[in-house]
Every structure is written in C-alpha cells, then in structure tokens.
Design a protein around this motif. Structure first.
Motif, PDB file in Angstrom:
ATOM      1  N   LYS A 173       1.362  -1.514   0.171  1.00  0.00           N
ATOM      2  CA  LYS A 173      -0.262   0.090  -0.342  1.00  0.00           C
ATOM      3  C   LYS A 173       0.926   1.278  -0.234  1.00  0.00           C
ATOM      4  CE  LYS A 173      -3.882  -1.850   2.646  1.00  0.00           C
ATOM      5  NZ  LYS A 173      -4.293  -2.329   3.846  1.00  0.00           N
ATOM      6  N   GLU A 174       2.106   1.429   0.785  1.00  0.00           N
ATOM      7  CA  GLU A 174       2.788   2.479   0.666  1.00  0.00           C
ATOM      8  C   GLU A 174       3.939   2.748  -0.377  1.00  0.00           C
ATOM      9  OE1 GLU A 174       5.550   1.452   3.981  1.00  0.00           O
ATOM     10  OE2 GLU A 174       3.823   1.801   5.398  1.00  0.00           O
ATOM     11  N   ALA A 175       4.002   1.551  -1.250  1.00  0.00           N
ATOM     12  CA  ALA A 175       4.483   1.987  -2.409  1.00  0.00           C
ATOM     13  C   ALA A 175       3.211   2.283  -3.524  1.00  0.00           C
ATOM     14  CB  ALA A 175       5.257   0.397  -2.596  1.00  0.00           C
ATOM     15  N   GLN A 176       2.181   1.758  -3.128  1.00  0.00           N
ATOM     16  CA  GLN A 176       1.599   1.934  -4.285  1.00  0.00           C
ATOM     17  C   GLN A 176       1.226   3.807  -4.119  1.00  0.00           C
ATOM     18  OE1 GLN A 176       0.058   0.683  -7.009  1.00  0.00           O
ATOM     19  NE2 GLN A 176      -0.763   2.672  -7.522  1.00  0.00           N
ATOM     20  N   VAL A 177       1.091   4.453  -2.960  1.00  0.00           N
ATOM     21  CA  VAL A 177       0.944   5.591  -2.603  1.00  0.00           C
ATOM     22  C   VAL A 177       2.301   6.363  -3.082  1.00  0.00           C
ATOM     23  CG1 VAL A 177       1.030   7.046  -1.170  1.00  0.00           C
ATOM     24  CG2 VAL A 177      -0.539   5.016  -0.474  1.00  0.00           C
ATOM     25  N   ARG A 178       3.849   5.897  -3.218  1.00  0.00           N
ATOM     26  CA  ARG A 178       4.434   6.698  -3.465  1.00  0.00           C
ATOM     27  C   ARG A 178       4.651   6.457  -5.521  1.00  0.00           C
ATOM     28  NH1 ARG A 178       7.395   3.262   0.677  1.00  0.00           N
ATOM     29  NH2 ARG A 178       8.066   1.877  -0.818  1.00  0.00           N
ATOM     30  N   ALA A 179       4.500   5.267  -6.150  1.00  0.00           N
ATOM     31  CA  ALA A 179       4.241   6.011  -6.945  1.00  0.00           C
ATOM     32  C   ALA A 179       3.267   6.000  -7.671  1.00  0.00           C
ATOM     33  CB  ALA A 179       3.914   3.835  -7.242  1.00  0.00           C
ATOM     34  N   GLU A 180       1.935   6.430  -7.071  1.00  0.00           N
ATOM     35  CA  GLU A 180       1.207   7.631  -7.575  1.00  0.00           C
ATOM     36  C   GLU A 180       1.579   8.728  -7.510  1.00  0.00           C
ATOM     37  OE1 GLU A 180      -2.101   6.460  -5.048  1.00  0.00           O
ATOM     38  OE2 GLU A 180      -3.173   4.757  -6.293  1.00  0.00           O
TER      39      GLU A 180
END
Length: 319
Positions: A173-180
């Motif tokens: 979830k944290e990686a997805q937020v950073r990717a966005e």
C-alpha cells in the motif's frame, strides 16, 4: 523470508545502539564456547548487561519459534557485512537446532523478546555447518563474526507468517502511494523532454507510457498472450545508451522474445507494445513506476529512472 540465507545479504550500515549501566559490562562464554553479552531493560527503561545466563534458563526462544529482530554483523576487521536497519524493516529467523557448539542458533535461544545481545561466533564453523558455504575471502579463517541482535518478537511460526503477510500488505500500500506520486512527477519531466526533443505525435497510454509509432507495421496487432519478438535500444533521457538487443553478445544480436501481458517484462512494455502491429518501429518513454520503480540498478539506472526505448516489433506469434 524465514530462511538462514537471510544472514548473507550484502549491505553496509551503522551499528546498533546498546546501552549499559550498573552491572559490569563484560563478555561471558558458555560451556559450548559461545561468547556473549545480553542486555535487558531495567525499571528505568535503560539497557543493562544481564550477566551470565544459566544453562538451565529456558526463558529464551525455543526451537520452532521465530525471532523477529534487527541484526548487524561484522568481521574481525570490524567491517559491517550486514545490517537489517538499512532495509528499514526487521528480519524473521526461525530457531533451528544448533548446528555446532557455540552456534548462532544457540545465541537466539538465549534471548527473550526485548533483549539485545552481542555474540561472537566462529566464522569457519558458521559457514561450513550453518550456511553450508565456503568461507568468503573477506573473512579470515580462524576468526569470529560479531553479531549485534535486537529481538523484537518471539512467536510461533503461524503468528510470524501472519505478521509477515500483514507487513507485506502494508508495504504494498505504501509503495502504491509513492508510485502514484512519482508518476505525476515523471509525467511532467516526460512532457518537458518531449517538447525539447521535438517528439511530435506522441500518444499516451491509460497508465502513463508515452509512445510514438515512427514506422507503422502491416502485420497482426499484438495482444496479451501473444509471443512477440522485439529489438530495442534502451537509453536514459540524457541520451546515454544503456543497452541494445542489436549488439547483445548474450543473445547473438537476436531480438528479445517473450509472452506479452504476462508480467515477464516491465509493465510499460506489456501495455505499450499492445498498441503496435508486427513490423512497427516505435519510441516508448516509460515513467519509472511502470519500469523499475524504486529499484536502484546501478549508477546508470538509479531509483525512479525514466527510460526511453526505441523498439522494433519484429514478430507477433498469435496464441
């Protein structure tokens, strides 16, 4: 994750902070030859040397349990060989039966949750009997490795696996937020690049890959599940070529063949190549989250690198 090989990750880092007070801060040695200091928190919340651990003490981790910990270890030259803190997450190690006298497994069995410890383990025995590997050249024969361990949790295997799964989900979830967030940053850079390079006619996929068909193909349209063969040149946005299938000695200059849409290549390729027909030549500009993301692949391709591919879709084998 729950594996002995986790000990061998080659990372450089700083030391764990161990405090002591009141009791004399000294090493002790077990009858099996394990040299140790174990620290526990006192009533003031400070760490102090626990002293000599009795052979009859059974309060430590037991065989079959999993220790969640931070670990750092050094060779005899005081060089740090591994430190879990550089990865910003603890590691999980299952407690095994000791593989030799004075082993690291024995060290874990002396610790309770919350304890910190310093242990000196014979390097020759550790690699021969625990790791089942030859001693590496940066470790001198006959010397000890010094382990610094902070035991956060001691759990059953099932509880540890559940914790691990939860940790992975949180990380995703944290990686997805950073990717966005990163793809928005990259999109602005790509737009500026397209403008300065006069790359008119660029189109954009749903996810954010920019592409331009320089030479339209006349063959079948590529689709997910098809086997495709692609020639490519990879370069950074500053124009430096990093890789090319045309002169790759490992493949004899043959195009790269893979199944499209199956995650065998970066996401940007899986998506953009489906916009092309066999015979097409195209330019792809792939934002970092659709390429290698936060992976650091060396000085030429640091984390969050935007990549340019000049490709030729040589063959589409419909499946």
């Amino acid at each position: 994750m729950l594996s002995k090989t986790k000990f061998l990750l080659p990372v450089i880092a700083g030391a764990l902070l161990l405090q002591s007070c009141d009791k004399k801060d000294e090493f002790y040695t077990t009858a099996d030859g394990l040299t140790y200091k174990i620290y526990e928190k006192n009533d003031e919340g400070e760490y102090e040397n626990k002293g000599k651990v009795s052979p009859e003490d059974t309060t430590g981790a037991k065989v079959g349990e999993v220790v969640t910990m931070h670990m750092m270890y050094k060779n005899a030259a005081d060089s740090v060989l591994f430190d879990s803190r550089t990865q910003n997450q603890p590691i999980m190690i299952p407690v095994m039966e000791p593989t030799f006298k004075g082993s690291l497994e024995h060290a874990l069995m002396m610790m309770s949750a919350g304890d910190s410890g310093v242990f000196k383990v014979n390097a020759d025995s550790l690699f021969a009997k625990t790791f089942n590997q030859p001693l590496p050249p940066f470790i001198k024969p006959g010397t000890d490795l010094t382990f610094f361990i902070k035991a956060d949790k001691i759990q059953s295997r099932d509880a540890a696996i559940a914790d691990q799964q939860k940790m992975f989900e949180e990380q995703m979830k944290e990686a997805q937020v950073r990717a966005e967030k990163q793809i928005k940053v990259d999109d602005q850079k790509i737009q500026e690049y397209v403008k300065t390079q006069n790359l008119s006619g660029m189109q954009k996929t749903e996810s954010g890959v920019y592409y331009k068909v320089n030479t339209p193909g006349k063959g079948p349209q590529a689709a997910a599940g098809d086997q495709v063969s692609v020639h490519y040149k990879l370069s950074s946005l500053d124009g430096k070529e990093m890789e090319s299938s045309y002169n790759n000695p490992m493949t004899g200059g043959e195009p790269f063949t893979f199944t499209l849409g199956q995650g065998q290549v970066i996401r940007g390729w899986d998506e953009a190549i489906q916009k092309l027909k066999e015979g097409s030549k195209a330019t792809l500009i792939v934002p970092s989250p659709l390429a290698y993301g936060e992976q650091d692949r060396g000085p030429e391709m640091p984390a969050n690198s935007i990549l340019r591919f000049d490709i030729e879709l040589v063959k589409v084998n419909k499946q």
